[in-house]
Write an enzyme that holds these catalytic residues in place. Structure first.
Site, PDB file in Angstrom:
ATOM      1  N   PHE A 171       0.513   3.008   1.387  1.00  0.00           N
ATOM      2  CA  PHE A 171      -0.315   4.164   1.080  1.00  0.00           C
ATOM      3  C   PHE A 171      -1.388   3.883   0.028  1.00  0.00           C
ATOM      4  CE2 PHE A 171       3.395   5.088  -1.791  1.00  0.00           C
ATOM      5  CZ  PHE A 171       2.712   5.085  -3.002  1.00  0.00           C
ATOM      6  N   SER A 172      -1.398   2.704  -0.559  1.00  0.00           N
ATOM      7  CA  SER A 172      -2.396   2.372  -1.577  1.00  0.00           C
ATOM      8  C   SER A 172      -3.783   2.250  -0.964  1.00  0.00           C
ATOM      9  CB  SER A 172      -2.021   1.046  -2.247  1.00  0.00           C
ATOM     10  OG  SER A 172      -3.139   0.456  -2.875  1.00  0.00           O
TER      11      SER A 172
END
Length: 216
Positions: A10-11
């Site tokens: 999700f970064s």
């Protein structure tokens, strides 16, 4: 042709690297590190990257961290031509400017908006920080006005970097319609950028769900 990337799905910075690799056809061995659990602080990873940050790329005996230089490196090292990171100094400077803009302004302001909620115990978003995000989106809107992609009419690494930030901004329901050129450009990213839904859009939505769970 294979490189290793240490990442968290999700970064946004990690997503920009994966979008670049997908566009270039670079085979990537993914090694997930859950930074929320401190997995980046193991002696084994610190031996690779003493700053223990993600994304980190390992290409043979070459190690690189910081997402934007990784995107530039992948394009310079593996692209079949120079369209993703052109050799023309003026075009390259425009690409670099937008990547630095993302790092120092757009993504930075977004971090200041969401981190107090995600990690600081704040139960509502700060409307003043929201307006600073919108101001940054306004700057981007002006920069990309009048052409298909961030720099001209061909996709470059600047698009991958910016798309990872804007996908997350969109996922937490910050209204892109206030910035019509950005909104149109992002719709083009969703339709035309290889792997966008899998690599960028869905992980951004997952991140947004995590943030939403922290709100009252």
């Amino acid at each position: 042709m294979s490189v290793t990337v240490y990442y968290l799905p999700f970064s946004p910075p990690c997503r920009s690297v994966l979008l670049t690799a997908r566009a270039l056809g670079v085979k990537v061995e993914l090694k997930e590190l859950n930074v929320l659990k401190g997995e980046q602080k193991t002696p084994q990873f610190i031996a690779i990257n003493p700053e223990h940050t993600i994304p980190t790329l390992v290409d043979g005996d070459f190690v690189l961290w910081e997402s934007r230089p990784i995107c530039s490196y992948l394009a310079s090292q593996y692209a079949k031509d120079d369209t993703y990171y052109p050799l023309d100094p003026k075009i390259r400077a425009k690409i670099d400017r937008l990547m630095y803009f993302d790092m120092g302004t757009l993504y930075d302001r977004f971090l200041k908006y969401f981190i107090p909620v995600m990690f600081g115990g704040q139960k509502q978003f700060d409307p003043q920080q929201l307006e600073k995000v919108h101001e940054a989106l306004g700057f981007l809107n002006k920069a990309i006005e009048g052409h298909t992609w961030a720099v001209g009419n061909h996709i470059t690494v600047a698009d991958h970097v910016l798309a990872s930030t804007v996908a997350t901004i969109d996922a937490i329901k910050i209204d892109l319609k206030r910035h019509p050129s950005v909104a149109a450009w992002y719709e083009n990213c969703k339709k035309s950028m290889p792997g966008h839904k899998e690599i960028n859009e869905i992980p951004a939505q997952n991140m947004a769900a995590m943030i939403q769970s922290k709100l009252e």
